[in-house]
Design an enzyme around this catalytic site. Structure first.
Site, PDB file in Angstrom:
ATOM      1  N   ASP A 107       0.832  -1.214   0.000  1.00 11.89           N
ATOM      2  CA  ASP A 107       0.000   0.000   0.000  1.00 11.89           C
ATOM      3  C   ASP A 107       0.865   1.262   0.000  1.00 11.89           C
ATOM      4  O   ASP A 107       2.071   1.231   0.322  1.00 11.89           O
ATOM      5  CB  ASP A 107      -0.915  -0.048   1.239  1.00 11.89           C
ATOM      6  CG  ASP A 107      -2.240   0.661   1.021  1.00 11.89           C
ATOM      7  OD1 ASP A 107      -2.353   1.422   0.048  1.00 11.89           O
ATOM      8  OD2 ASP A 107      -3.163   0.469   1.846  1.00 11.89           O
ATOM      9  N   ASP A 149     -10.487   2.213  -3.733  1.00 11.00           N
ATOM     10  CA  ASP A 149     -11.025   1.969  -2.390  1.00 11.00           C
ATOM     11  C   ASP A 149     -12.539   2.011  -2.400  1.00 11.00           C
ATOM     12  O   ASP A 149     -13.173   1.661  -1.400  1.00 11.00           O
ATOM     13  CB  ASP A 149     -10.508   3.025  -1.410  1.00 11.00           C
ATOM     14  CG  ASP A 149      -9.177   2.613  -0.820  1.00 11.00           C
ATOM     15  OD1 ASP A 149      -8.715   1.495  -1.117  1.00 11.00           O
ATOM     16  OD2 ASP A 149      -8.589   3.404  -0.070  1.00 11.00           O
TER      17      ASP A 149
HETATM   18  C1  DGJ Z   1      -5.900   1.905   1.749  1.00  9.42           C
HETATM   19  C2  DGJ Z   1      -6.212   0.710   0.927  1.00  9.42           C
HETATM   20  O1  DGJ Z   1      -6.565   1.077  -0.366  1.00  9.42           O
HETATM   21  C3  DGJ Z   1      -7.254  -0.123   1.617  1.00  9.42           C
HETATM   22  O2  DGJ Z   1      -7.640  -1.206   0.825  1.00  9.42           O
HETATM   23  C4  DGJ Z   1      -6.697  -0.591   2.929  1.00  9.42           C
HETATM   24  O3  DGJ Z   1      -5.624  -1.453   2.688  1.00  9.42           O
HETATM   25  C5  DGJ Z   1      -6.256   0.596   3.758  1.00  9.42           C
HETATM   26  N1  DGJ Z   1      -5.386   1.469   3.030  1.00  9.42           N
HETATM   27  C6  DGJ Z   1      -5.565   0.151   5.004  1.00  9.42           C
HETATM   28  O4  DGJ Z   1      -5.044   1.187   5.715  1.00  9.42           O
END
Ligand code: DGJ
Length: 737
Positions: A482, A552
Site C-alpha cells: 500500500d 477503495d
Molecule cells: C488503503 C487501501 O486502499 C485499503 O484497501 C486498505 O488497505 C487501507 N489502506 C488500510 O489502511
C-alpha cells in the site's frame, strides 16, 4: 524488417520508415540534418519523401540556416523539440549550460539499429524476448555548439502495433550541465483534428473517461504529487474525428513511470498538434556531470486503425505478455478475502479464523490480512514503520495465523505500507531524518503519516532487509503493498542544495530498485500494489507487481465506471476487484449481490466483507459465484476483452449501463456481462451485439442451452431479459460447439 532507412539522393534528405503490422511512422533527416517527423498512421510500403516538409512560405517565422523562407522550425514537425532557436512550441528538453545559456540546436549525428530492445537502466520497461520481435532505432542528435547528445529510442514491434519511445541525454562536455526538462517522446501531428481521451478522477472515483476537442493552446494532464496519482492516469489517446469504439484511427500513449508526469497537446498557430509526454518538469532538475547520461522513462505508443477497443486490446496483450514478469505473470489469480472492510483495525486471531472459516465455505482461496497487524497499530494514526507483529492481536504471531489458514486450505497474504512512517513509531524515533521533510518547516501529515525518503540508499537497504525478514518469517504467498499519501515538503537530507530537485525522481528510482530486489528474492509471492486504491495505477508498477487494487470504492455501481476506465489501458488481470457488503461503506448504496459479483468478475476477483455475518444461504450463494469465477477466470484474466457498451456512452434513452464480453484467446469460451448503473422499471429491450467470437462457429448458452450462430450473436445480437425487479446485472456464458 520493421525499420527501413533510405536516402533520397535528389534533395539530400534521408528517412526512416518504422513499420508495425498496421502502422508506419516516418522520420525525415533533412539535408541540414534537422530531424523532422513526417507522420504516423496506417501502414504504407513505400515513402516518396515528397510530403516530408511543409514548404509554404512562412518567411515571418524565422527560418533556420539552410533553407530560407519556406522552412521554419516554428512550423516544421520535429521528433524532439529543442528550445531557443525559433521553435516556440513547448520544448522536449531544457538544458542550462555553464554560461547560463539555454538554447539548443539538435541535429542528426548518427543512428544505430539494434536487434531487440535495450533495457533502460534502473527503470521498468516493456521487454522483448530474444529473436526478432523488436528492432530498435537509436537516433542520436547533437547540439551544434556543445557536446551534448540526445539519443531518441524507437523500439518497433514486428507483430504488434506498438512503438516504444524513450530518450537518453549524454553530456560529453567538460562541464556539468543542468537538465531542467527531459520529455520521453514528442510527436508533431500535422493537424489537430483529434479528440483527446483521458482518464481522470480522484480517490474513490478513479479513471473516469473524459473526451475533449483539441483547440489552439494547451490541453494537458499531469501529476505533481510524487506518484502517478488518482487524479490523472499517465495515459492519453488521440482519437481521429471519426474514430469510435471499433473503427477509426486512435493513437494511445502510456507512460511507464510511477512519479510526477506530464502529458500535453499543444495546438499551434497553424493548428498542428504537438504531443509530449515525460517526467513533469515541475520540481525536476538533474545535474549531469561531465561524461554522465540521463535516461528518461519509456512511453508506450499504440496505433489502432480499428478504434479505441483495438487500442485497449493491444495494450492489454503487451502488458500481460511483455511488461508483467515472474511466476504470477500468466498464472490464474486466486480468489481472495481481504479483512479490511470486514474488521478494519478491530481483529484478533479468533475473529480472523472465523472469517476464514466462512470464506473457505464461500470458495475463497487466499486470506489477506490487511492493515493493523503490527506495532501499536490500533488505528491509522500510528505505528507505520514498526513492522513487528502485534501479539495482543495475533498471539501466535504470523507463523500461527498462517498455519491456521493453511489448515483451512487457504493461502496467506499480508498488507504492508513500507514507504511510510508514522511520527508515533519506533522507526521515527530512531531515524527522524529518514522521512521526507524540510528542516525548519512544519511537517505536513496526511493520514497522520510521513513518507520515507527512498531517494536515500540507506533507507532502501533498510526496507529491503526489514521486508525480507517479514516475507521469510512465515509462509506468505501474497503481499498487498500500500501507499497512502502524496509527497510534500520535497527535500532530502542526503542531497545538497544543487541536487534537491533530483529528489522526486530519485525517490521513484529508489522504489523501483527496492521492488526489483524484493520480487527477485521472493519470486513465489503474488504482489498486489495499492495506493489508497488507484493512486499509483501505472505500467511502471505493473512491471513489478502484476495486479493493482483498482479503487477503495467497492460500490458496484461506482466500480462499473472506474473499472471500465481502468480497462481502457490495463488488462483485467491487473485490476483487483472485490465484492463488498451492503450498504456500501463508501457510498451507502445497496446493490444486489449478483451485480456486485458480476461487476467484480471483470477483473481479479475477491471479497471484502464480514462473511461471518452472512446467513447460510448467502454464503451458499457466494460459493456459487466463486465457483463460477473459477470456471471463467482464465477467460477474463487472459482472454480478449471487448466493450459492448461503455458507461461513457449513452444508449438510446437509457441513462447508463455497461456491457462487455471476455473471449478466450482460442475463441472457445466467452462471458457476456451487463451491469446497470441506472435501473429502470419495465426497462426497454436490450439487444447486445457481441464481438470477438469465431464468426464461423456456433455457440451454446450454458445456462439456457440455446444454441446460436456467432454471426447471429454478432450481427443481430443477444436479446437480454428485462432488467427489472432488482435484476441489475446479468451474465451469459457461451461455449463454442
Ligand atoms: C488503503 C487501501 O486502499 C485499503 O484497501 C486498505 O488497505 C487501507 N489502506 C488500510 O489502511
Amino acid at each position: 524488417m520493421p525499420v527501413v532507412f533510405e536516402k533520397c539522393a535528389e534533395d539530400g534528405t534521408s528517412f526512416f520508415l518504422l513499420n508495425t503490422p498496421n502502422s508506419s511512422y516516418i522520420i525525415t533527416v533533412l539535408k541540414n540534418r534537422i530531424v523532422s517527423h513526417s507522420g504516423w498512421g496506417r501502414r504504407i510500403e513505400k515513402w516518396s519523401g515528397n510530403a516530408a516538409i511543409w514548404k509554404t512560405d512562412r518567411g515571418v517565422n524565422l527560418p533556420p540556416d539552410l533553407d530560407p523562407r519556406n522552412l521554419s522550425l516554428d512550423t516544421l514537425p520535429q521528433e524532439y523539440g529543442a528550445p531557443g532557436k525559433s521553435d516556440f512550441r513547448p520544448s522536449s528538453i531544457d538544458v542550462a549550460f555553464k554560461d547560463g545559456s539555454r538554447a539548443l540546436d539538435l541535429r542528426y549525428f548518427s543512428h544505430n539499429l539494434i536487434e531487440g530492445k535495450p533495457q533502460i537502466k534502473g527503470l521498468p520497461a516493456t521487454y522483448a524476448l530474444e529473436g526478432t520481435e523488436v528492432q530498435t532505432l537509436a537516433l542520436t542528435l547533437k547540439d551544434t555548439v556543445f557536446d551534448v547528445y540526445v539519443t531518441l529510442f524507437y523500439a518497433v514491434w514486428a507483430e504488434r502495433d506498438i512503438i516504444c519511445r524513450w530518450a537518453e541525454v549524454e553530456n560529453k562536455t567538460q562541464d556539468k550541465i543542468k537538465l531542467e526538462k527531459v520529455m520521453s517522446a514528442c510527436i508533431d501531428f500535422a493537424c489537430s483534428d483529434f479528440r483527446m481521451f483521458q482518464l481522470s478522477g480522484s480517490w474513490g472515483r478513479e479513471h473516469k473517461a473524459y473526451i475533449r476537442e483539441l483547440v489552439p493552446g494547451t490541453q494537458s494532464i499531469e501529476s505533481r504529487r510524487g506518484s502517478s496519482s488518482h487524479h490523472q492516469n499517465p495515459f492519453v489517446a488521440l482519437l481521429a474525428k471519426d474514430a469510435s469504439e471499433d473503427s477509426g484511427e486512435v493513437f494511445g500513449f502510456n507512460f511507464v513511470y510511477s512519479g510526477n508526469f506530464e502529458a500535453r497537446v499543444d495546438v499551434d498557430f497553424v493548428e498542428a498538434a504537438r504531443f509530449s509526454m515525460g517526467i513533469n518538469s515541475y520540481n525536476f532538475g538533474w545535474n549531469l556531470e561531465a561524461g554522465a547520461s540521463f535516461a528518461a522513462p519509456e512511453v508506450v505508443m499504440v496505433y489502432s486503425k480499428d478504434g479505441l477497443g483495438q487500442m485497449s486490446r493491444t495494450f492489454h496483450d503487451l502488458y500481460r505478455e511483455r511488461l508483467c514478469r515472474g511466476e504470477w505473470q500468466l498464472k490464474p489469480r486466486p480468489i481472495v478475502i481481504n479483512n479490511w472492510e470486514a474488521t478494519y483495525f478491530d481483529f484478533d486471531e479468533k475473529k480472523l479464523c472465523a472469517l476464514a472459516d466462512a470464506a473457505k465455505e464461500a470458495g475463497v482461496e487466499m486470506f489477506v490480512l490487511d492493515d493493523g497487524w503490527f506495532g501499536n497499530r490500533f488505528d491509522d494514526r500510528r505505528a507505520l514503520g514498526d513492522w513487528v507483529v502485534n501479539t495482543q492481536k495475533l498471539k501466535g504471531g504470523l507463523p500461527y495465523i498462517v498455519s491456521e489458514m493453511k489448515k483451512r486450505g487457504l493461502g496467506f497474504g499480508l498488507w504492508v505500507e513500507p514507504e511510510m512512517v508514522s511520527p508515533e513509531s519506533e522507526l521515527f524515533k530512531a531515524h527522524p531524518d529518514w522521512c521526507i521533510h524540510i528542516p525548519g518547516r512544519e511537517m505536513y501529515l496526511a493520514r497522520t503519516q510521513l513518507m520515507l525518503d527512498l531517494s536515500r540508499q540507506d533507507v532502501v537497504d533498510y526496507l529491503f532487509e526489514t521486508l525480507s525478514d517479514i516475507f521469510a518469517s512465515a509462509e506468505i504467498s501474497y503481499i498487498k503493498w500500500d501507499f497512502n499519501r502524496y509527497m510534500t515538503d520535497v527535500f532530502s537530507e542526503k542531497l545538497d542544495a544543487e541536487h534537491q530537485q533530483e529528489m522526486p525522481h530519485r525517490y521513484v528510482l529508489g522504489l523501483y530498485s527496492l521492488l526489483e530486489r524484493l520480487t527477485a528474492k521472493f519470486p513465489h509471492i503474488l504482489f498486489e500494489s495499492c495506493a489508497s486504491g488507484g493512486g499509483r495505477f501505472d505500467p511502471g508498477i505493473l512491471y513489478y507487481m502484476p495486479q493493482i487494487w483498482t479503487s477503495d470504492n467497492t460500490d458496484a455501481l461506482s466500480r462499473i465506471t472506474i473499472q471500465a476506465g481502468t480497462a481502457v489501458v490495463y488488462p483485467p488481470s491487473a485490476m483487483s476487484c472485490h465484492v463488498s457488503a451492503v450498504p456500501n461503506h463508501q457510498t451507502g448504496r445497496i446493490t444486489p449481490l449478483a451485480q456486485r459479483a458480476f461487476t467484480a468478475m471483470a477483473g481479479t476477483y475477491g471479497y471484502e466483507l464480514d462473511m461471518t455475518k452472512l446467513a447460510k444461504d448467502e454464503i451458499a450463494q457466494i460459493a456459487e459465484y466463486s465457483a463460477l469465477y473459477k470456471k471463467i477466470r482464465s477467460v477474463v484474466q487472459f482472454g480478449d476483452c471487448y466493450r459492448l457498451v461503455s458507461p461513457w456512452e449513452k444508449s438510446g434513452r437509457i441513462e447508463k449501463y455497461a456491457a462487455w464480453i471476455n473471449v478466450s484467446k482460442d475463441k472457445s469460451h466467452a462471458v457476456v456481462t451487463i451491469s446497470w448503473i441506472y435501473a429502470e422499471a419495465y426497462a426497454p429491450k436490450i439487444v447486445l451485439k457481441l464481438k470477438g467470437l469465431d464468426e464461423n462457429a456456433d455457440y451454446k448458452d450454458l445456462k439456457s442451452g440455446n444454441v446460436y450462430s456467432a454471426k447471429e450473436l454478432m450481427y443481430f445480437g443477444l436479446i437480454l431479459a428485462n432488467m427489472w425487479g432488482g435484476n441489475a446485472s446479468e451474465q451469459v456464458l457461451l461455449e463454442k460447439i
